[in-house]
Write a protein that holds these residues in place. Structure first.
Motif, mmCIF file in Angstrom:
data_model
loop_
_atom_site.group_PDB
_atom_site.id
_atom_site.type_symbol
_atom_site.label_atom_id
_atom_site.label_comp_id
_atom_site.label_asym_id
_atom_site.label_seq_id
_atom_site.Cartn_x
_atom_site.Cartn_y
_atom_site.Cartn_z
ATOM 1 N N THR A 185 0.864 -1.048 -0.052
ATOM 2 C CA THR A 185 -0.098 0.015 -0.068
ATOM 3 C C THR A 185 0.909 1.112 0.153
ATOM 4 N N ARG A 186 0.358 2.076 -0.676
ATOM 5 C CA ARG A 186 1.221 3.538 -0.912
ATOM 6 C C ARG A 186 2.112 3.369 -2.037
ATOM 7 N N ALA A 187 2.674 2.247 -2.300
ATOM 8 C CA ALA A 187 3.666 2.323 -3.561
ATOM 9 C C ALA A 187 2.925 2.740 -4.850
ATOM 10 N N LYS A 188 3.659 3.105 -5.698
ATOM 11 C CA LYS A 188 3.255 3.645 -6.786
ATOM 12 C C LYS A 188 3.841 2.646 -8.002
ATOM 13 N N PHE A 189 2.609 2.416 -9.102
ATOM 14 C CA PHE A 189 2.812 1.430 -10.094
ATOM 15 C C PHE A 189 2.239 1.975 -11.346
ATOM 16 N N HIS A 190 2.789 1.542 -12.553
ATOM 17 C CA HIS A 190 2.370 1.872 -13.775
ATOM 18 C C HIS A 190 1.174 1.283 -13.863
ATOM 19 N N ILE A 191 0.104 1.841 -14.022
ATOM 20 C CA ILE A 191 -1.350 1.250 -14.335
ATOM 21 C C ILE A 191 -1.808 1.517 -15.814
ATOM 22 N N THR A 192 -1.940 0.088 -16.351
ATOM 23 C CA THR A 192 -2.589 0.173 -17.903
ATOM 24 C C THR A 192 -4.011 0.110 -17.792
ATOM 25 N N VAL A 193 -4.696 1.165 -18.342
ATOM 26 C CA VAL A 193 -6.345 0.737 -18.077
ATOM 27 C C VAL A 193 -6.681 1.467 -19.422
ATOM 28 N N GLY A 194 -7.828 0.497 -20.280
ATOM 29 C CA GLY A 194 -8.088 1.088 -21.472
ATOM 30 C C GLY A 194 -6.737 1.391 -22.468
ATOM 31 N N HIS A 195 -6.801 2.439 -23.166
ATOM 32 C CA HIS A 195 -5.474 2.694 -24.083
ATOM 33 C C HIS A 195 -4.637 3.562 -23.492
ATOM 34 N N GLU A 196 -4.444 3.585 -22.105
ATOM 35 C CA GLU A 196 -3.483 4.632 -21.456
ATOM 36 C C GLU A 196 -2.490 3.797 -20.571
ATOM 37 N N THR A 197 -1.369 4.245 -20.220
ATOM 38 C CA THR A 197 -0.655 3.814 -19.044
ATOM 39 C C THR A 197 -0.375 5.171 -18.204
ATOM 40 N N VAL A 198 -0.528 4.933 -16.900
ATOM 41 C CA VAL A 198 -0.214 6.048 -16.251
ATOM 42 C C VAL A 198 0.088 5.658 -14.800
ATOM 43 N N MET A 199 0.811 6.515 -13.958
ATOM 44 C CA MET A 199 1.393 6.303 -12.704
ATOM 45 C C MET A 199 0.038 6.278 -11.720
ATOM 46 N N ALA A 200 0.103 5.375 -10.909
ATOM 47 C CA ALA A 200 -1.146 5.620 -9.642
ATOM 48 C C ALA A 200 -0.403 5.302 -8.338
ATOM 49 N N ARG A 201 -0.935 5.742 -7.206
ATOM 50 C CA ARG A 201 -0.635 5.284 -5.901
ATOM 51 C C ARG A 201 -1.814 4.238 -5.508
ATOM 52 N N VAL A 202 -1.432 3.295 -4.929
ATOM 53 C CA VAL A 202 -2.197 2.212 -4.587
ATOM 54 C C VAL A 202 -2.443 1.637 -3.327
ATOM 55 N N MET A 203 -3.600 1.509 -2.984
ATOM 56 C CA MET A 203 -3.802 1.186 -1.314
ATOM 57 C C MET A 203 -4.973 -0.333 -1.382
#
Length: 583
Positions: free
Chosen positions: A327-345
């Motif tokens: 939790t609180r780590a950042k990952f590259h999130i691929t969703v639809g046609h985009e890849t974006v950084m996100a913080r995860v819980m």
């Protein structure tokens, strides 16, 4: 307008994702397939060479005769020809994007493996993506021309055996493996030498085809891979329809630019058609639109895609990922046609059979799979994703979810596939970069979602405080210490239940003095043995005095803190009032 089969061409389009490690020869293979097919006896007209031309990086196609097993599809439609569209997935981040974005329409995957190097890290990642998105696979052992002729056959057999072993635990365990040399001599070699094994590969692909399930219903989503203008006609967007259907005169939206356009004409396989549906490769012509504004992207039914600042997803860890998912780590999130950084819980269901206030150490328990996510339920905060036990009988991983907070808003369809990865890991490190996968369940479109939406999300942490009884005031009252700091606002804790280590329960009644001590009311009264224990302790303390040397200090150690006070409560992570809750 009718979008029925008769308004469309009678060519069946079958989409093949071409995946593999960098330099495994994917593009050479796509080129060899397209040119072999177009110069073979399938089509002798002058356009046949053109069919092998890649419309854009990543897409090429070739047409073959319809194989016998597809000739009759139960009277639905008679197909005259079968078109293979090869989706060659370049570069790594774009590979993940392309495949996930096109997951609904990739019918078969070709995994290209360099026969000399075998399975490499990226090969394994491609295999994982295939497992998530694709029902069938064919493995191609490429570059067999690099093997010495006298050892070639045994090397191919050895690698085939190795691959079947690797695939044993995947959904592709029985998949065919075929050996080819797409570009003998390597990319720099002249084109005079014929590829080896490509006609056999085309026959194998024909055998592997099936009638894909295509659904014309629902909102349109089309992945655009090329955009150009034709003088006097307008701007053409070429791409693949991922879901839904389109027809002439429909209005479509280009969400990244917030504009809508009317479809003027549609082409499939270079022929004008009035409509097209999921799985089809099309060129769509619209007017008054600058092609430079959209090289790659999506078009959709107006208003059907949502722009999200955060989302809740179901989540499953990818087995080959070595790190923990914190939790609180950042990952590259691929969703639809985009890849974006996100913080995860990460969060899960409260432990089964636990009281309302489970202890911090109890992991969430497996529950019925696919428990639906709802805002009405209570969830347990997790410092990290909880993996299943690895003992002799592995326990299933408990159902878990994640809150993703995106660094920039993303535009995507609901319920789409989501993959979390660590793309910043060194590409040459022997480590899988795909970390978890899931489905988008709930999106937050409001920029101020933290204030407006998250308080509805009832994720709690359990808290446990421990103090000691200092002395007894009377049969129903004790004074406690070390549970709160001097500066703690005791008003917040009034009325909360506490338990003594001797078994009695009481409530915090108020402060006592200025040093953080407090009064506890024991409704049922203290047990006689507790009173005795407490009185003997205070006597011992009194006896010790301040003068007794080291020996005296040692004396009361066994009973210097005989009765401890335990306070359990929970706090909701997104509760703006930070209230403490007990059952």
């Amino acid at each position: 307008m009718s979008k029925s089969a008769d308004s469309r061409t009678n060519t069946l389009n079958f989409n093949i994702g071409v995946l593999g490690h960098v330099d495994s020869g994917k593009t050479s293979l796509a080129r060899a397939l397209s040119s072999t097919a177009s110069t073979a006896a399938f089509d002798k007209n002058p356009q046949s060479r053109e069919r092998g031309i890649t419309l854009d990086l990543g897409f090429s196609s070739f047409t073959v005769d319809v194989p016998e097993h597809l000739r009759d599809d139960g009277g639905q439609q008679h197909y005259d020809s079968l078109q293979f569209t090869l989706v060659d997935c370049p570069g790594h981040a774009s590979l993940i994007r392309t495949i996930i974005g096109g997951a609904q329409i990739i019918d078969l995957m070709m995994l290209v493996v360099d026969v000399v190097k075998g399975v490499q890290t990226q090969t394994a990642e491609c295999l994982l993506i295939g497992e998530l998105t694709c029902p069938r696979m064919v493995v191609i052992l490429n570059k067999i021309d690099l093997l010495p002729p006298n050892k070639r056959q045994s090397a191919i057999e050895k690698m085939t055996k190795k691959l079947h072993k690797t695939l044993q635990s995947t959904r592709f365990k029985e998949c065919p493996v075929i050996a080819v040399a797409a570009k003998p001599g390597g990319p720099e070699a002249p084109d005079t030498e014929e590829p080896h094994g490509v006609p056999e590969l085309i026959e194998l692909l024909k055998k592997q085809t099936y009638l894909p399930q295509r659904d014309p219903g629902g909102d349109l989503l089309m992945a655009v891979d090329h955009c150009f203008s034709i003088r006097g006609q307008g701007t053409v967007m070429t791409g693949t329809i991922l879901q839904g259907s389109l027809a002439i005169n429909d209005t479509v939206e280009i969400p990244s630019l917030k504009v809508t356009k009317k479809i003027k004409s549609v082409q499939m396989f270079r022929k004008p058609v009035s409509a097209a549906m999921q799985g089809d490769r099309v060129g769509v012509c619209v007017t008054q639109f600058d092609p430079k504004l959209l090289e790659r992207g999506v078009v959709c039914t107006p208003g059907s895609l949502r722009t999200l600042y955060a989302a809740i997803i179901s989540v499953r860890k990818i087995g080959y990922f070595k790190g923990s998912l914190a939790t609180r780590a950042k990952f590259h999130i691929t969703v639809g046609h985009e890849t974006v950084m996100a913080r995860v819980m990460f969060f899960g269901l409260p432990p089964v059979g636990a009281s309302e206030t489970p202890s911090d150490t109890t992991p969430p328990q497996p529950c019925s799979l696919d428990s639906p996510f709802t805002f009405e339920r209570q969830y347990f905060y997790q410092d990290e994703y909880v993996a299943g036990q690895k003992e002799a009988s592995p326990a299933p991983e408990p159902e878990q979810w994640a809150l993703l907070e995106f660094e920039r808003p993303v535009t995507c369809p609901s319920l789409c596939l989501v993959i979390g990865s660590k793309l910043d890991t060194d590409i040459h490190a022997n480590a899988c970069r795909l970390a978890f996968q899931g489905r988008l369940l709930q999106g937050f479109e409001d920029k101020g979602y933290a204030e407006t939406a998250l308080p509805r999300l009832r994720i709690y942490k359990t808290k446990h405080k421990e103090g000691q009884v200092e002395r007894v005031t009377d049969d129903y009252t004790v004074i406690g210490r070390n549970l709160f700091k001097k500066e703690t606002n005791l008003q917040l804790f009034l009325g909360l239940k506490v338990t003594l280590s001797t078994g009695e329960t009481g409530v915090v009644e108020g402060g006592f003095g200025q040093s953080g001590k407090f009064k506890i009311r024991i409704q049922e009264g203290l047990l006689p043995e507790t009173k005795q224990l407490l009185s003997s302790t205070s006597k011992k303390k009194g006896k010790g005095g301040s003068k007794g040397g080291a020996a005296n200090e040692e004396e009361p150690k066994t009973e210097s803190q005989p009765v401890s006070i335990h306070l359990h409560f929970k706090r909701y992570v997104f509760d703006p009032h930070k209230k403490m809750v007990q059952s």
